[in-house]
Write an enzyme that holds these catalytic residues in place. Structure first.
Site, mmCIF file in Angstrom:
data_model
loop_
_atom_site.group_PDB
_atom_site.id
_atom_site.type_symbol
_atom_site.label_atom_id
_atom_site.label_comp_id
_atom_site.label_asym_id
_atom_site.label_seq_id
_atom_site.Cartn_x
_atom_site.Cartn_y
_atom_site.Cartn_z
ATOM 1 N N LYS A 251 59.061 59.822 22.356
ATOM 2 C CA LYS A 251 58.832 60.379 20.937
ATOM 3 C C LYS A 251 60.173 59.975 20.353
ATOM 4 C CE LYS A 251 58.120 64.512 18.293
ATOM 5 N NZ LYS A 251 57.629 65.858 18.335
ATOM 6 N N ASP A 256 62.215 65.780 12.063
ATOM 7 C CA ASP A 256 60.950 66.497 12.147
ATOM 8 C C ASP A 256 60.873 67.594 10.881
ATOM 9 O OD1 ASP A 256 58.225 67.489 12.230
ATOM 10 O OD2 ASP A 256 58.703 68.121 14.252
ATOM 11 N N LYS A 263 58.383 73.027 8.162
ATOM 12 C CA LYS A 263 59.071 74.032 9.056
ATOM 13 C C LYS A 263 59.612 75.244 8.381
ATOM 14 C CE LYS A 263 59.442 71.180 13.087
ATOM 15 N NZ LYS A 263 58.708 72.066 14.003
ATOM 16 N N ASP A 274 64.698 65.194 17.491
ATOM 17 C CA ASP A 274 63.119 65.093 17.702
ATOM 18 C C ASP A 274 63.083 63.580 18.315
ATOM 19 O OD1 ASP A 274 60.786 66.708 18.131
ATOM 20 O OD2 ASP A 274 60.069 65.856 16.154
ATOM 21 N N ASP A 333 52.751 69.172 11.329
ATOM 22 C CA ASP A 333 53.699 69.259 12.027
ATOM 23 C C ASP A 333 53.534 69.257 13.595
ATOM 24 O OD1 ASP A 333 56.395 70.014 12.754
ATOM 25 O OD2 ASP A 333 56.168 72.234 12.668
ATOM 26 N N GLU A 335 52.840 66.429 14.941
ATOM 27 C CA GLU A 335 53.116 64.771 14.614
ATOM 28 C C GLU A 335 53.449 64.082 15.857
ATOM 29 O OE1 GLU A 335 55.822 66.771 14.475
ATOM 30 O OE2 GLU A 335 57.127 65.614 15.496
ATOM 31 N N ARG A 337 52.336 64.258 18.953
ATOM 32 C CA ARG A 337 50.977 63.569 19.777
ATOM 33 C C ARG A 337 50.429 62.307 19.057
ATOM 34 N NH1 ARG A 337 48.743 69.870 19.426
ATOM 35 N NH2 ARG A 337 51.023 69.973 19.555
HETATM 36 N N1 BES Z 1 59.373 68.580 17.476
HETATM 37 C C1 BES Z 1 58.488 69.930 17.395
HETATM 38 C C2 BES Z 1 58.461 70.504 18.710
HETATM 39 C C3 BES Z 1 59.620 71.627 18.772
HETATM 40 C C4 BES Z 1 59.774 72.709 18.011
HETATM 41 C C5 BES Z 1 60.702 71.046 19.665
HETATM 42 C C6 BES Z 1 60.819 73.433 18.437
HETATM 43 C C7 BES Z 1 61.895 72.085 20.062
HETATM 44 C C8 BES Z 1 61.921 73.107 19.370
HETATM 45 C C9 BES Z 1 57.082 69.545 17.069
HETATM 46 O O1 BES Z 1 56.895 68.380 16.390
HETATM 47 C C10 BES Z 1 56.263 70.626 16.621
HETATM 48 O O2 BES Z 1 56.609 70.681 15.441
HETATM 49 N N2 BES Z 1 55.129 71.309 17.434
HETATM 50 C C11 BES Z 1 54.306 72.312 16.696
HETATM 51 C C12 BES Z 1 53.103 72.015 17.298
HETATM 52 C C13 BES Z 1 52.269 73.130 16.504
HETATM 53 C C14 BES Z 1 51.972 72.764 14.969
HETATM 54 C C15 BES Z 1 50.732 73.073 17.210
HETATM 55 C C16 BES Z 1 55.080 73.515 17.409
HETATM 56 O O3 BES Z 1 55.653 73.544 18.648
HETATM 57 O O4 BES Z 1 55.357 74.477 16.488
HETATM 58 ZN ZN ZN Z 2 58.294 67.079 16.323
HETATM 59 MN MN MN Z 3 56.562 68.958 14.497
#
Ligand code: BES
Ligand code: ZN
Ligand code: MN
Length: 481
Positions: A251, A256, A263, A274, A333, A335, A337
């Site tokens: 990835k 992000d 966020k 990220d 968010d 993103e 996947r």
């Molecule tokens: N890059 C983030 C995941 C992340 C969050 C990694 C905090 C490390 C610390 C990812 O893109 C994300 O935002 N995931 C969301 C998914 C949700 C919207 C289903 C998450 O984990 O909140």
């Molecule tokens: Zn992310």
């Molecule tokens: Mn995200």
């Protein structure tokens, strides 16, 4: 940094001129008749060197050794985990600005995994980030000597460890760089630089080529940013063309923000990390270039920013992935996947032996496993076992999480084939279930490194994980033929 492996017993260690000598002492240390052995034995006997792994006793200019500082560090059973914690603690206890020459000596014959752990721990303890400092405090350490009585039989293990360090440090370097110094274009250039090596080639696709491939899901994430996306294809060719490659997909979200589903502001800077999955692919290729194993490996990196402009993708938008499946983007968010699914479909063309994706995918994985173990998903038990074993050998640990079909329930959409989120519960698993839909044509595993790829707080910085795990996994495959 310069590593050296040297045959040393305690008599030899006593003569080493160094700024710091770390002696790794096992619980059942058997002293010789020399002065340094006698000192170590008495520290153990008195309990001043405690019995738990990682406990240290620091000495200054002891008469028994030529080194300026000497730290006795407890390694208990002499295993990899204990050795890692002992080296980290010892270097922390005696870190001085003038540490130029370090000797780490095993007081008993070194086990292979422990030697590897010592090398990687020395590198971790002395790494320093410099890329965007105006007065860089470069790493002062110039030479690290690892001493062991049984050094001759450890030469290939040592070589592997040093090559892993080079990969880990490249991964750290790119993951640490802020997003304005690590754009998708920069990542493409970093990959091109690796292709200087004879066995590595690299192709970097831009927006036009990606549109032509029909990567509608990846493009939807990238469209909210002024930075053009890149799709990076790295190839390591160490075996005949006919040999099916292992494909690594990293990835590469260089920042992000969450997109329209923005966020919260706190710690948002950490979303520069990220692209740690992408960085781990670059690092792994660096190590491959040094070790030259007889196998083929492909690295795929979908790289873009997840930002917000007038063209940004909106919650509710439906996009068509390269696989043909339509996706309702309920949360912008989620993103990772969305970029990975198109890269997974692209992987089909290599007829892979196995595909492993590496992604800072979910906050839910951080909640589940913290920073100690990466989340690991694989439908195939043998594949899961070999990833677990690779993690153990490298002390770059992972833990298997389930993929039961019931977890896919929440991904249903009224307006597309699938939605990109599935509710809060089991968030790391629903993300994996989403990815799994794009992996029907090959054996697949997924590593969620959201908790393991970087540290927050005062020690904020990339860890270079899971380069160690990936390299061990690949080398085991190369050995399998
Ligand atoms: N890059 C983030 C995941 C992340 C969050 C990694 C905090 C490390 C610390 C990812 O893109 C994300 O935002 N995931 C969301 C998914 C949700 C919207 C289903 C998450 O984990 O909140
Ligand atoms: Zn992310
Ligand atoms: Mn995200």
């Amino acid at each position: 940094m310069n590593f050296e492996l040297k045959p040393l017993d305690l008599i030899g260690a006593a003569d080493e001129k160094a700024d710091l000598l770390v002696l790794l002492v096992p619980k059942d240390f058997k002293p010789g008749k020399d002065d340094l052995s006698t000192l170590v034995a008495s520290a153990l006997k008195s309990g001043d060197l405690e019995a738990a792994a990682g406990k240290c006793l620091a000495l200054y200019r002891p008469l028994q050794a030529a080194a300026v500082r000497v730290v006795l560090a407890q390694v208990a059973d002499g295993g990899a985990r204990a050795t890692r914690s002992a080296v980290l603690a010892a270097v922390a206890a005696a870190k001085s600005p003038s540490l130029k020459k370090l000797v780490v000596c095993f007081a008993a014959p070194a086990q292979e995994d422990a030697l590897r752990a010592a090398v990687t721990a020395v590198a971790d303890a002395t790494y320093s980030y410099t890329a965007t400092k105006s007065k860089p405090q470069a790493r002062t350490l110039q030479k690290a000597t690892i001493g062991a009585r049984n050094a001759p039989e450890l030469a290939s293990t040592f070589e592997r460890a040093v090559a892993i360090v080079a990969g880990v440090e490249l991964a750290k370097e790119w993951a640490n760089r802020p997003a304005n110094h690590a754009t998708p274009q920069h990542l493409g250039e970093a990959a091109q630089a690796l292709a200087q090596h004879a066995k590595i080639s690299c192709e970097v696709l831009g927006p036009k080529e990606v549109a032509k491939l029909g990567m509608g899901s990846f493009m939807a994430v990238a469209q909210g940013s002024e930075q053009p996306l890149r799709f990076i294809v790295l190839r390591y060719s160490g075996a005949a063309k006919s040999k099916a490659p292992t494909v690594l997909v990293g990835k590469g979200i260089t920042f992000d923000s969450g997109g329209i589903s923005i966020k919260p502001a706190g710690e948002m800077d950490e979303m520069k990390f990220d692209m740690s999955g992408a960085a781990s692919v670059l690092g792994t290729f660096k190590t491959l270039s040094l070790l030259k194993p007889a196998m083929n490996v492909v690295g795929l990196i979908p790289a873009c920013e997840n930002l917000i402009n007038g063209r940004a993708v909106k919650p509710g938008d439906v996009v068509t992935s390269m696989s043909g499946q339509t996706i309702e983007i309920l949360n912008t968010d989620a993103e990772g996947r969305l970029v990975l699914c198109d890269a997974l479909t692209y992987a089909e063309r290599f007829k892979p032996r196995v595909v492993v994706d590496i992604a800072t995918l979910t906050g839910a994985c951080v909640v589940a496993l913290g920073a100690v173990r990466s989340g690991m998903f694989a439908a195939n038990d043998a594949l899961a076992a070999s990833l677990s074993a690779a993690g153990d050998r490298s002390q770059d640990l992972c833990w298997r999480l389930p993929l039961d079909e019931e977890y896919a329930e929440g991904l249903k959409s009224n307006f597309a084939d699938v939605a990109n989120i599935g509710g809060r519960a089991g968030g790391a698993i629903t993300a994996a279930k989403f990815l799994q839909r794009f992996t029907e044509k090959f054996p697949w595993a997924h590593l969620d490194i959201a908790g393991s790829a970087w540290k927050s707080g005062a020690a904020k910085g990339a860890t270079g994980r899971p380069v160690g795990l990936l390299v061990e996994f690949l080398l085991a495959q190369a050995a399998e033929k």
